[in-house]
Design a protein around this motif. Structure first.
Motif, PDB file in Angstrom:
ATOM      1  N   GLU A  27      38.480  41.221  61.550  1.00  0.00           N
ATOM      2  CA  GLU A  27      37.264  41.151  60.735  1.00  0.00           C
ATOM      3  C   GLU A  27      37.203  42.235  59.670  1.00  0.00           C
ATOM      4  O   GLU A  27      37.191  43.429  59.974  1.00  0.00           O
ATOM      5  CB  GLU A  27      35.958  41.156  61.482  1.00  0.00           C
ATOM      6  CG  GLU A  27      35.648  41.358  62.943  1.00  0.00           C
ATOM      7  CD  GLU A  27      36.663  41.947  63.860  1.00  0.00           C
ATOM      8  OE1 GLU A  27      36.569  43.167  64.086  1.00  0.00           O
ATOM      9  OE2 GLU A  27      37.502  41.229  64.407  1.00  0.00           O
TER      10      GLU A  27
ATOM     11  N   GLY B 133      33.497  41.784  53.822  1.00  0.00           N
ATOM     12  CA  GLY B 133      33.858  41.201  52.534  1.00  0.00           C
ATOM     13  C   GLY B 133      32.908  41.603  51.428  1.00  0.00           C
ATOM     14  O   GLY B 133      32.128  42.548  51.573  1.00  0.00           O
TER      15      GLY B 133
ATOM     16  N   GLU C  59      29.126  36.688  47.525  1.00  0.00           N
ATOM     17  CA  GLU C  59      29.469  35.495  46.758  1.00  0.00           C
ATOM     18  C   GLU C  59      29.411  35.748  45.248  1.00  0.00           C
ATOM     19  O   GLU C  59      30.278  35.327  44.486  1.00  0.00           O
ATOM     20  CB  GLU C  59      28.464  34.405  47.151  1.00  0.00           C
ATOM     21  CG  GLU C  59      28.575  33.095  46.400  1.00  0.00           C
ATOM     22  CD  GLU C  59      29.680  32.202  46.948  1.00  0.00           C
ATOM     23  OE1 GLU C  59      30.006  32.358  48.136  1.00  0.00           O
ATOM     24  OE2 GLU C  59      30.201  31.387  46.174  1.00  0.00           O
TER      25      GLU C  59
ATOM     26  N   ARG D 214      32.135  36.763  42.483  1.00  0.00           N
ATOM     27  CA  ARG D 214      33.095  35.866  41.813  1.00  0.00           C
ATOM     28  C   ARG D 214      32.916  35.905  40.301  1.00  0.00           C
ATOM     29  O   ARG D 214      33.827  35.596  39.557  1.00  0.00           O
ATOM     30  CB  ARG D 214      32.958  34.451  42.350  1.00  0.00           C
ATOM     31  CG  ARG D 214      31.699  33.728  41.937  1.00  0.00           C
ATOM     32  CD  ARG D 214      31.766  32.263  42.364  1.00  0.00           C
ATOM     33  NE  ARG D 214      30.602  31.530  41.892  1.00  0.00           N
ATOM     34  CZ  ARG D 214      29.459  31.471  42.561  1.00  0.00           C
ATOM     35  NH1 ARG D 214      29.334  32.084  43.718  1.00  0.00           N
ATOM     36  NH2 ARG D 214      28.435  30.796  42.062  1.00  0.00           N
TER      37      ARG D 214
ATOM     38  N   GLN E 146      40.339  37.280  43.059  1.00  0.00           N
ATOM     39  CA  GLN E 146      40.642  38.089  44.233  1.00  0.00           C
ATOM     40  C   GLN E 146      39.444  38.230  45.174  1.00  0.00           C
ATOM     41  O   GLN E 146      39.563  38.869  46.207  1.00  0.00           O
ATOM     42  CB  GLN E 146      41.156  39.474  43.809  1.00  0.00           C
ATOM     43  CG  GLN E 146      40.131  40.365  43.138  1.00  0.00           C
ATOM     44  CD  GLN E 146      40.533  41.822  43.159  1.00  0.00           C
ATOM     45  OE1 GLN E 146      41.283  42.252  44.012  1.00  0.00           O
ATOM     46  NE2 GLN E 146      40.039  42.590  42.195  1.00  0.00           N
ATOM     47  N   ARG E 147      38.288  37.622  44.827  1.00  0.00           N
ATOM     48  CA  ARG E 147      37.086  37.874  45.613  1.00  0.00           C
ATOM     49  C   ARG E 147      37.290  37.655  47.115  1.00  0.00           C
ATOM     50  O   ARG E 147      36.935  38.492  47.930  1.00  0.00           O
ATOM     51  CB  ARG E 147      35.931  37.008  45.139  1.00  0.00           C
ATOM     52  CG  ARG E 147      34.626  37.306  45.848  1.00  0.00           C
ATOM     53  CD  ARG E 147      33.546  36.345  45.458  1.00  0.00           C
ATOM     54  NE  ARG E 147      33.759  35.015  45.985  1.00  0.00           N
ATOM     55  CZ  ARG E 147      33.394  34.634  47.217  1.00  0.00           C
ATOM     56  NH1 ARG E 147      32.826  35.496  48.016  1.00  0.00           N
ATOM     57  NH2 ARG E 147      33.615  33.406  47.616  1.00  0.00           N
ATOM     58  N   ARG E 148      37.894  36.534  47.480  1.00  0.00           N
ATOM     59  CA  ARG E 148      38.062  36.228  48.899  1.00  0.00           C
ATOM     60  C   ARG E 148      38.963  37.220  49.621  1.00  0.00           C
ATOM     61  O   ARG E 148      38.890  37.374  50.821  1.00  0.00           O
ATOM     62  CB  ARG E 148      38.673  34.843  49.061  1.00  0.00           C
ATOM     63  CG  ARG E 148      37.692  33.727  48.950  1.00  0.00           C
ATOM     64  CD  ARG E 148      38.467  32.423  48.816  1.00  0.00           C
ATOM     65  NE  ARG E 148      37.762  31.510  47.940  1.00  0.00           N
ATOM     66  CZ  ARG E 148      36.753  30.763  48.344  1.00  0.00           C
ATOM     67  NH1 ARG E 148      36.349  30.836  49.590  1.00  0.00           N
ATOM     68  NH2 ARG E 148      36.147  29.947  47.507  1.00  0.00           N
ATOM     69  N   ARG E 149      39.845  37.853  48.855  1.00  0.00           N
ATOM     70  CA  ARG E 149      40.822  38.754  49.476  1.00  0.00           C
ATOM     71  C   ARG E 149      40.247  40.137  49.772  1.00  0.00           C
ATOM     72  O   ARG E 149      40.745  40.848  50.626  1.00  0.00           O
ATOM     73  CB  ARG E 149      42.020  38.938  48.521  1.00  0.00           C
ATOM     74  CG  ARG E 149      43.040  37.843  48.618  1.00  0.00           C
ATOM     75  CD  ARG E 149      43.955  38.056  49.798  1.00  0.00           C
ATOM     76  NE  ARG E 149      44.513  39.404  49.802  1.00  0.00           N
ATOM     77  CZ  ARG E 149      45.106  39.956  50.842  1.00  0.00           C
ATOM     78  NH1 ARG E 149      45.213  39.293  51.954  1.00  0.00           N
ATOM     79  NH2 ARG E 149      45.594  41.177  50.757  1.00  0.00           N
TER      80      ARG E 149
ATOM     81  N   GLY F 177      38.369  43.185  51.109  1.00  0.00           N
ATOM     82  CA  GLY F 177      37.735  43.468  52.384  1.00  0.00           C
ATOM     83  C   GLY F 177      38.014  44.880  52.845  1.00  0.00           C
ATOM     84  O   GLY F 177      38.921  45.551  52.339  1.00  0.00           O
TER      85      GLY F 177
ATOM     86  N   ARG G 109      42.966  44.020  48.967  1.00  0.00           N
ATOM     87  CA  ARG G 109      42.494  43.514  47.682  1.00  0.00           C
ATOM     88  C   ARG G 109      43.666  42.860  46.954  1.00  0.00           C
ATOM     89  O   ARG G 109      44.804  42.916  47.411  1.00  0.00           O
ATOM     90  CB  ARG G 109      41.932  44.659  46.837  1.00  0.00           C
ATOM     91  CG  ARG G 109      42.973  45.665  46.451  1.00  0.00           C
ATOM     92  CD  ARG G 109      42.439  46.684  45.466  1.00  0.00           C
ATOM     93  NE  ARG G 109      43.531  47.318  44.750  1.00  0.00           N
ATOM     94  CZ  ARG G 109      44.267  48.320  45.209  1.00  0.00           C
ATOM     95  NH1 ARG G 109      44.013  48.804  46.411  1.00  0.00           N
ATOM     96  NH2 ARG G 109      45.238  48.824  44.498  1.00  0.00           N
TER      97      ARG G 109
ATOM     98  N   TRP H  26      45.017  39.636  43.960  1.00  0.00           N
ATOM     99  CA  TRP H  26      45.231  38.185  43.969  1.00  0.00           C
ATOM    100  C   TRP H  26      46.720  37.883  43.828  1.00  0.00           C
ATOM    101  O   TRP H  26      47.328  37.319  44.714  1.00  0.00           O
ATOM    102  CB  TRP H  26      44.430  37.553  42.835  1.00  0.00           C
ATOM    103  CG  TRP H  26      44.682  36.095  42.706  1.00  0.00           C
ATOM    104  CD1 TRP H  26      44.379  35.134  43.625  1.00  0.00           C
ATOM    105  CD2 TRP H  26      45.301  35.430  41.607  1.00  0.00           C
ATOM    106  NE1 TRP H  26      44.772  33.899  43.165  1.00  0.00           N
ATOM    107  CE2 TRP H  26      45.344  34.039  41.918  1.00  0.00           C
ATOM    108  CE3 TRP H  26      45.818  35.851  40.382  1.00  0.00           C
ATOM    109  CZ2 TRP H  26      45.886  33.094  41.061  1.00  0.00           C
ATOM    110  CZ3 TRP H  26      46.349  34.907  39.525  1.00  0.00           C
ATOM    111  CH2 TRP H  26      46.387  33.534  39.863  1.00  0.00           C
TER     112      TRP H  26
ATOM    113  N   GLN I 272      49.116  41.416  46.297  1.00  0.00           N
ATOM    114  CA  GLN I 272      48.099  41.700  47.303  1.00  0.00           C
ATOM    115  C   GLN I 272      48.421  42.989  48.039  1.00  0.00           C
ATOM    116  O   GLN I 272      49.548  43.207  48.456  1.00  0.00           O
ATOM    117  CB  GLN I 272      48.015  40.532  48.286  1.00  0.00           C
ATOM    118  CG  GLN I 272      47.617  39.246  47.557  1.00  0.00           C
ATOM    119  CD  GLN I 272      47.298  38.114  48.512  1.00  0.00           C
ATOM    120  OE1 GLN I 272      47.580  38.191  49.701  1.00  0.00           O
ATOM    121  NE2 GLN I 272      46.697  37.066  47.974  1.00  0.00           N
TER     122      GLN I 272
END
Lengths: 446, 169
Positions: free
Chosen positions: A332, A335, A338, A341, A347-350, A352, A364, A366, A369
Motif C-alpha cells: 500500500e 497515492g 484524482e 491528473r 504518471q499520476r497513478r504511479r 506513491g 514516481r 511514467w 519509473q
C-alpha cells in the motif's frame, strides 16, 4: 573497515619507505600515443611519409618531456606505514609535500587499472579517509599484484590486524553478463528511438539521394552509439561481491575499477527502469553515497551504480545487503488525488509514498519509473514545494533531501495537507532513527 | 494580501499552532534599491531613443519600464512578507515564496554548518542572512533580512542545538 580499533591493539609495525613501480614514467609517457595518431592523421600534406615523420617527432618530444617530469616525480614519491597505523606519503619535486592518512578512518580503497597502465601490467591504488582537505592518496602506479596486496594490507591495518592478514573472504552476489549489459544499453527507449530515427533518415537519404539527411543520420546514430559504447566499456564485467568490509564492486573493460562500498555509506537507493526494460523485468540500481562528495572525479558517475542491469529479485537481494531490514514488499502506497491528473496525467497513478519502520519509500515516473528508498536515519532535511499549477489544484510536492547523488526521493503533486502530514511523520521517524543510531564517530568529520 | 495572516493557506506551509517569526521589512528596501539601479538601464535606453527622435520607441520603452517597475516594486513587498521561520523543539522551519511556495525543515541534529552573511547593502541597512547547511546540497535553508543581533543569536541557538543533537551523517 567500518569498525575502527580505538585501542590500537595489534597495530602492526612501521615499514620502510617504498617507491611506486619503476615503469611509472613510461606508463605516463605512453599516454601521448593517441596524440601521435592524431598528428599523423591531421598533419597537412598528402605525403604519408611526412605525416609519419611528424607524428614520430611529436611522439619522441612529448614522450621525453612527460617521461622526464614523471621520472623526477617518481624519484621523490615514497610511501610507507608508520607505527601508529597511518599511511604516509612524501612527494613533490619543487615543493615538498607530506601526507598522513589515519587508516582507522578509511572510507574506501580502490584499485583502478587505467588503459595505458594496463598495457604495462600496472594499477593505481586510491585510499580515501573521512575528513576534509587532503583526505585522499593516489599511488600511481604499482604492479597489479602489488596494488591488490597493498589494498589488503591497508584494509587489514585499518582493522588493526596483522599486515599480512589475507584478504577477507568474499562471496559473489551478482555478475552482469556482457551480452545482457550490451542488450540493456541498446534497448533503452531513447537509444532505440534515435536508432530508429537514424534508420528512417538513412532510408530517405538513399531513396532521394539527398545528402543532408545522411549527415543528420550520422549525428542521431553516432551519439547514442558512442554513449552505449562508453557505458559498455565502463560497466563491462560488473561484479558485486559481499565481504565483511562491505560490498566489493569490480567493473570495466579497458579501464578496470575495483572498489568497496561500506554498508554505512549508502544513504539512498533508487531503482529505475524504462519502458522496454520493464517488459523484460529489468532494473538498474543506483545509490547516493556519503563520505567525500566529489572526490571520485573520473569515476564519479560509475561509482554510484550498484547494479547496471538486473532482475528485480536479484536487485532486492543485493539491496538487502546495503540496507538490511528494509522491507520493500508492502503494497500500500499513499497515492495522489484524482485532480492531480491535470498536472501530471501520465504518471499520476504511479506516484506513491509509504513509510515502513525503517525507510521512506516513494515511487514516481511514467516512462522512466523510479522507486526510491531512504532509511529514516539518513534523511538530511525535508521540503514541501508548490508551484502555480499545484497551487491552483491545491497540491504540493514533498522532497526528502539526502547526500548528493543520483537518487532523488520525491513525491510530486500530493494533496497539500497530506504532504504536510507525511512530512511530519517522516520527521518523527527520522528523529527516532537518529537517536537510536547515536553519534557515528568514523563519519563525524566528513 | 498579507501572507502572515494567510487565510488561503490550507495548512501545508503554515499550519496554526506554530510561532512564526517574520523577517525585517527593511529587506524590501534593499531589494527595491537593487531594482531601482537595475531599472536605470531601460530608462537610459528610453532617453537615448528620445534624443534620437524615435518617439514611438521611447514612449513604448518608458511605458513598459513603468509597468515593470510598479509590478516588481509591489512584488518585492509581497515576497519579503512571505518569508518566515519557526524554531521547534527538534527542527527549524523556513517558509518562503508566493507563486513558488516552499517550506524547508532542517532537523537540528543534521546541521553541519550555520553561516552568517551580510553584504555591503545589508550592512548599510542593518540586515544579515543566516544560512543552514546539511550534508545534502539540496537543503537550501536561507533566512535573509534578519536584524544583526537577531541573526547572531539565532545562529548561536542553532549551533548549540546542533551540537547537542549531532548525529553524524
Amino acid at each position: 573497515m567500518t569498525t575502527p580499533d580505538p585501542t590500537g591493539v595489534g597495530t602492526p609495525g612501521a615499514t620502510e619507505p617504498r617507491h611506486t613501480h619503476p615503469l611509472t614514467p613510461l606508463a605516463h609517457a605512453a599516454q601521448v600515443l593517441p596524440v601521435v595518431v592524431a598528428a599523423i592523421f591531421f598533419a597537412g600534406g598528402a605525403n604519408v611519409g611526412t605525416r609519419v615523420l611528424i607524428g614520430l617527432a611529436a611522439a619522441v618530444v612529448l614522450g621525453l618531456v612527460i617521461a622526464t617530469i614523471s621520472y623526477l616525480q617518481w624519484q621523490r614519491f615514497t610511501f610507507w606505514f608508520d607505527d601508529s597505523a597511518d599511511l604516509r606519503v612524501d612527494s613533490g619535486v619543487l615543493q615538498h609535500n607530506h601526507q598522513k592518512l589515519p587508516l582507522s578512518r578509511v572510507q574506501s580503497v580502490e584499485v583502478n587499472e587505467p588503459f595505458w597502465a594496463r598495457l604495462f601490467g600496472l594499477a593505481e591504488l586510491i585510499v580515501e579517509v573521512a575528513g576534509t582537505g587532503e583526505s585522499r592518496v593516489v599511488l600511481r602506479f604499482l604492479g597489479r599484484q602489488d596494488a591488490h596486496d597493498l589494498r589488503n594490507e591497508v584494509l587489514a591495518r585499518a582493522a588493526g590486524l596483522e599486515a599480512s592478514t589475507p584478504a577477507a573472504p568474499e562471496q559473489v552476489l551478482n555478475t552482469v553478463p556482457a551480452s545482457q549489459l550490451l542488450l540493456s544499453l541498446l534497448i533503452r527507449a531513447n537509444t532505440l528511438l534515435l536508432f530508429i530515427l537514424s534508420g528512417v533518415l538513412l532510408t530517405t537519404a538513399f531513396a532521394t539521394g539527398g545528402l543532408g539527411a545522411l549527415s543528420l543520420a550520422l549525428v542521431t546514430g553516432g551519439v547514442p552509439l558512442f554513449s552505449v559504447l562508453g557505458e559498455f566499456l565502463r560497466l563491462y564485467g560488473f561484479t558485486v561481491a559481499s565481504s565483511p568490509d562491505g560490498l566489493r564492486i569490480r567493473k570495466g573493460l579497458t579501464t578496470t575499477v575495483a572498489n568497496t562500498v561500506p554498508p554505512g555509506r549508502v544513504h539512498a537507493v533508487g531503482f529505475v527502469s524504462g519502458p522496454v526494460w520493464r517488459r523484460l523485468g529489468w532494473v538498474r540500481v543506483l545509490v547516493d553515497l556519503g563520505g567525500n562528495p566529489g572526490s571520485g572525479d573520473r569515476n564519479a558517475q560509475g561509482s554510484t551504480v550498484l547494479l547496471p542491469v538486473t532482475t528485480w529479485p536479484e536487485a532486492l537481494e543485493v539491496v538487502q545487503r546495503v540496507l538490511p531490514g528494509v522491507d520493500l514488499s508492502a503494497p500500500e502506497f499513499i497515492g495522489v488525488p484524482e485532480r492531480a491528473r491535470w498536472r501530471a496525467p501520465l504518471q499520476r497513478r504511479r506516484i506513491g509514498v509509504q513509510m515502513t519502520d525503517r525507510a521512506f519509500i516513494s515511487q514516481r515516473g511514467w516512462l522512466n519509473q523510479w522507486l526510491t528508498v531512504v532509511p529514516h536515519g539518513r534523511v538530511q532535511s525535508a521540503r514541501v514545494t508548490r508551484g502555480p499549477w499545484e497551487r491552483a489544484l491545491g497540491l504540493a510536492s514533498l522532497h526528502i533531501d539526502t547526500v548528493p547523488g543520483p537518487v532523488h526521493a520525491l513525491v510530486p503533486h500530493m494533496e497539500e495537507a497530506a504532504a504536510r502530514r507525511v512530512l511530519e511523520s517522516e520527521l518523527d521517524l527520522a528523529g527516532a532513527a537518529r537517536s537510536a543510531d547515536g553519534p557515528q564517530r568514523w563519519m563525524r568529520d566528513s | 494580501m498579507d501572507e502572515s495572516t494567510a487565510t488561503t493557506e490550507s495548512g501545508a506551509f503554515r499550519p496554526p499552532g506554530e510561532r512564526w517569526t517574520p523577517i525585517s521589512p527593511k529587506l524590501a528596501i534593499a531589494h527595491r534599491l537593487s531594482l531601482t539601479l537595475f531599472i536605470l538601464v531601460p530608462v537610459a535606453a528610453a532617453v537615448v531613443f528620445a534624443i534620437l527622435g524615435w518617439q514611438l520607441a521611447a514612449i513604448a520603452t518608458a511605458a513598459a519600464t513603468v509597468v515593470v517597475f510598479v509590478w516588481a516594486w509591489w512584488l518585492i513587498g509581497r515576497r519579503v512578507r512571505s518569508y518566515g521561520y519557526a524554531e521547534r523543539a527538534d527542527d527549524l522551519l523556513v517558509v518562503r515564496g508566493i507563486m513558488f511556495r516552499r517550506l524547508v525543515v532542517v532537523p537540528y541534529g543534521r546541521m553541519q554548518l550555520v553561516d552568517l552573511n551580510a553584504g555591503p547593502i545589508d550592512r548599510l541597512l542593518g540586515l544579515a542572512t543566516v544560512q543552514l547547511h546539511t550534508a545534502a546540497a539540496t537543503t537550501d535553508a536561507t533566512i535573509p533580512g534578519l536584524p544583526p543581533e537577531e541573526a547572531a543569536s539565532l545562529r548561536d541557538r542553532l549551533a548549540a542545538r546542533g551540537e547537542q543533537r549531532s548525529a553524524g551523517l
